[in-house]
Design an enzyme around this catalytic site. Structure first.
Site, PDB file in Angstrom:
ATOM      1  N   TYR A  56       0.856  -1.198   0.000  1.00  0.00           N
ATOM      2  CA  TYR A  56       0.000   0.000   0.000  1.00  0.00           C
ATOM      3  C   TYR A  56       0.882   1.234   0.000  1.00  0.00           C
ATOM      4  CZ  TYR A  56      -5.008  -0.367   0.070  1.00  0.00           C
ATOM      5  OH  TYR A  56      -6.305  -0.500  -0.323  1.00  0.00           O
ATOM      6  N   GLU A  58      -0.497   4.768  -0.506  1.00  0.00           N
ATOM      7  CA  GLU A  58      -1.332   5.960  -0.728  1.00  0.00           C
ATOM      8  C   GLU A  58      -0.493   7.210  -0.530  1.00  0.00           C
ATOM      9  OE1 GLU A  58      -4.804   5.616   1.732  1.00  0.00           O
ATOM     10  OE2 GLU A  58      -5.793   4.295   0.299  1.00  0.00           O
ATOM     11  N   ASP A 201      -5.180  13.950 -25.382  1.00  0.00           N
ATOM     12  CA  ASP A 201      -5.207  12.547 -24.969  1.00  0.00           C
ATOM     13  C   ASP A 201      -4.492  11.752 -26.061  1.00  0.00           C
ATOM     14  OD1 ASP A 201      -5.783   9.901 -24.529  1.00  0.00           O
ATOM     15  OD2 ASP A 201      -7.954  10.185 -24.279  1.00  0.00           O
ATOM     16  N   THR A 227      -2.534   6.240 -22.222  1.00  0.00           N
ATOM     17  CA  THR A 227      -2.478   4.895 -21.664  1.00  0.00           C
ATOM     18  C   THR A 227      -1.025   4.477 -21.770  1.00  0.00           C
ATOM     19  OG1 THR A 227      -2.913   3.955 -23.840  1.00  0.00           O
ATOM     20  CG2 THR A 227      -4.811   4.224 -22.388  1.00  0.00           C
ATOM     21  N   LYS A 230      -0.789   0.751 -24.947  1.00  0.00           N
ATOM     22  CA  LYS A 230      -1.069   0.712 -26.390  1.00  0.00           C
ATOM     23  C   LYS A 230       0.262   0.833 -27.143  1.00  0.00           C
ATOM     24  CE  LYS A 230      -5.792   2.210 -25.624  1.00  0.00           C
ATOM     25  NZ  LYS A 230      -6.815   3.278 -25.759  1.00  0.00           N
ATOM     26  N   ARG A 236      -0.733  -2.414 -18.503  1.00  0.00           N
ATOM     27  CA  ARG A 236      -2.035  -1.757 -18.643  1.00  0.00           C
ATOM     28  C   ARG A 236      -2.165  -0.652 -17.601  1.00  0.00           C
ATOM     29  NH1 ARG A 236      -6.172  -2.859 -21.635  1.00  0.00           N
ATOM     30  NH2 ARG A 236      -4.917  -4.557 -22.468  1.00  0.00           N
TER      31      ARG A 236
HETATM   32  C1  LIG Z   1      -7.857   3.623 -25.014  1.00  0.00           C
HETATM   33  C2  LIG Z   1      -8.152   5.055 -24.847  1.00  0.00           C
HETATM   34  C3  LIG Z   1      -8.481   5.585 -23.587  1.00  0.00           C
HETATM   35  C4  LIG Z   1      -8.819   4.755 -22.374  1.00  0.00           C
HETATM   36  O1  LIG Z   1      -7.976   3.824 -21.950  1.00  0.00           O
HETATM   37  P1  LIG Z   1      -8.453   2.662 -20.936  1.00  0.00           P
HETATM   38  O2  LIG Z   1      -7.157   2.252 -20.324  1.00  0.00           O
HETATM   39  O3  LIG Z   1      -9.100   1.621 -21.786  1.00  0.00           O
HETATM   40  O4  LIG Z   1      -9.394   3.235 -19.945  1.00  0.00           O
HETATM   41  C5  LIG Z   1      -8.625   6.953 -23.478  1.00  0.00           C
HETATM   42  N1  LIG Z   1      -8.483   7.747 -24.544  1.00  0.00           N
HETATM   43  C6  LIG Z   1      -8.201   7.268 -25.765  1.00  0.00           C
HETATM   44  C7  LIG Z   1      -8.052   8.226 -26.912  1.00  0.00           C
HETATM   45  C8  LIG Z   1      -8.044   5.916 -25.969  1.00  0.00           C
HETATM   46  O5  LIG Z   1      -7.806   5.443 -27.198  1.00  0.00           O
END
Ligand SMILES: *Cc1c(COP(=O)(O)O)cnc(C)c1O
Length: 420
Positions: A56, A58, A201, A227, A230, A236
């Site tokens: 933990y 936090e 994003d 993320t 990807k 993840r």
């Molecule tokens: C995949 C994605 C997310 C969210 O990711 P998660 O880990 O699945 O919650 C947010 N924004 C964009 C543009 C994405 O492609």
């Protein structure tokens, strides 16, 4: 390749052990072409399976609510420092459990309930968390949208027109299904014209940005999320970055204690490991190859008469349109699945079918590139995709192609059964 063994799992829980084995076989024998997926390294997986999962922590490094955090502190700080080095920014929060959590924290930090946000329409390539109605982002905030033109591209003048009418507090740029470079500089100008915060994003393109293979959102965006699983090829999870101390403080409080409790220390440590891989010289070659492979895929499909939204790609994915075909994205997804090729159905600009059926598929190169495939393999795979689509109801052909592609895939093994 031998790393963490599954020997304990086999005796503790044979049912889950078998499922892990089957999943490994699936990941090995099928061609993974979902644009948001990738294969993380054995080193990253070892870290995710490490004793840090027990801790933990936090709070933030060197400011914790629990004792015994001296090693967790160092691991999180390494992840933060490496993230800042990769993206050239001053602040990073590596605690978000996912990309969606990261986005939720940005809104929570910078908006009040009901404030206006302007994001890319989900059906045009945006993400659920960019203001879509079923998501918290569309429920808690007043969401407006821009999209792409029929040519499949964002028209920045149109975005400006919409922004002038909407007067949003935040403009969100970034997408989940957009094959063209996003012009963050132009988005900054639009945000400045209407006095909005610019939020980028980069969940899909972060790995390319890290290599200088896509324009960086810095110094243009006020806050950037991604993320880590990807194109970044890490564990993840999510991450939030910025250059402004005041925004960084608000983001940190929004993640903890705002939205999350204890951070996933094992995942933050694994993020650090992935970031070290990204900082190594080989990363640039990987990102270049991801783009080169996607370009070959687009070219083969177009040469064989398929429509690619925006007639090509600048990044790691292509969107194939079946608007002029008598089969749907759902049909194509299923037929390709039978042939051992995993993709996802996707809406396309000018969509005429429902979101559950769609007129397109999204096909990405990051995962197969991580397995070592290059232009030659993508040319073969692109042609097999066309063979399946040309004769979409031919299940014998699908079964034959599945066998052929399994042989191809097995030449590019990334994990061994029972050894991960
Ligand atoms: C995949 C994605 C997310 C969210 O990711 P998660 O880990 O699945 O919650 C947010 N924004 C964009 C543009 C994405 O492609």
């Amino acid at each position: 390749m031998s790393f963490i063994s599954n020997a304990n799992l086999e005796t503790a829980d044979k049912e889950i052990f078998d499922l892990v084995e089957q999943e490994c076989e699936r990941q090995t024998d099928h061609l993974e072409m979902i644009a948001s997926e990738n294969f993380t390294s054995p080193a990253v997986m070892e870290t995710m399976g490490s004793v840090f999962t027990n801790k933990y922590a936090e709070g933030y490094p060197y400011k914790r609510y629990y004792g015994g955090c001296e090693f967790a502190d160092k691991a999180e700080q390494l992840a933060i420092d490496r993230a800042c080095e990769i993206f050239g920014c001053n602040y990073a929060n590596v605690q978000p459990h996912s990309g969606s959590q990261a986005n939720g924290a940005v809104y929570a930090a910078l908006l009040k309930a009901g404030d206006k946000i302007l994001g890319m329409d989900l059906s045009h390539g945006g993400h659920l968390t960019h203001g879509s109605k079923p998501s918290f982002s569309g429920k808690n905030y007043s969401a407006f949208y821009y999209g792409v033109e029929l040519d499949g591209r964002i028209n920045y003048d149109r975005v400006l027109d919409i922004a002038k009418i909407v007067q949003p507090k935040i403009i969100v740029c970034g997408a989940s299904a957009y094959a063209r470079e996003i012009d963050f500089k132009r988005f900054r100008e639009i945000a400045d014209e209407v006095g909005a915060i610019l939020f980028a994003d980069i969940a899909h393109i972060a790995g390319l940005v890290a290599a200088g293979e896509h324009m960086s959102p810095f110094p243009y965006a006020d806050v950037v999320t991604t993320t880590t699983h990807k194109t970044l090829r890490g564990p993840r999870g999510g991450m939030i970055m910025c250059n402004d101390e005041d925004i960084a403080k608000k983001i940190n409080s929004a993640i903890f204690p705002g939205l999350q409790g204890g951070p996933l220390v094992h995942v933050m440590a694994a993020k650090a490991v992935a970031f070290k891989e990204i900082l190594a010289p080989e990363w640039k070659a990987y990102a270049k190859q991801v783009k080169a492979n996607a370009a070959v895929l687009g070219k083969v499909l177009m040469d064989r008469g398929y429509d690619i939204v925006s007639n090509g790609t600048d990044n790691h994915l292509v969107l194939v349109s079946f608007l002029n075909k008598d089969f749907s994205g759902k049909d194509a997804d299923a037929a390709l699945g039978n042939a051992g090729i995993t993709v996802n159905k996707n809406t396309v600009p000018g969509e005429t079918r429902s979101p559950f059926v769609t007129s397109g598929i999204r096909v990405g190169s990051p995962a197969l590139t991580a397995r070592g495939m290059k232009e030659a393999e993508f040319e073969v795979i692109g042609n097999k995709i066309c063979d399946v689509l040309d004769d979409i109801n031919n299940t014998d052909l699908q079964a034959n192609i599945k066998e052929e592609l399994k042989q191809l895939a097995r030449n590019f093994v990334i994990y061994n059964k029972s050894t991960y």
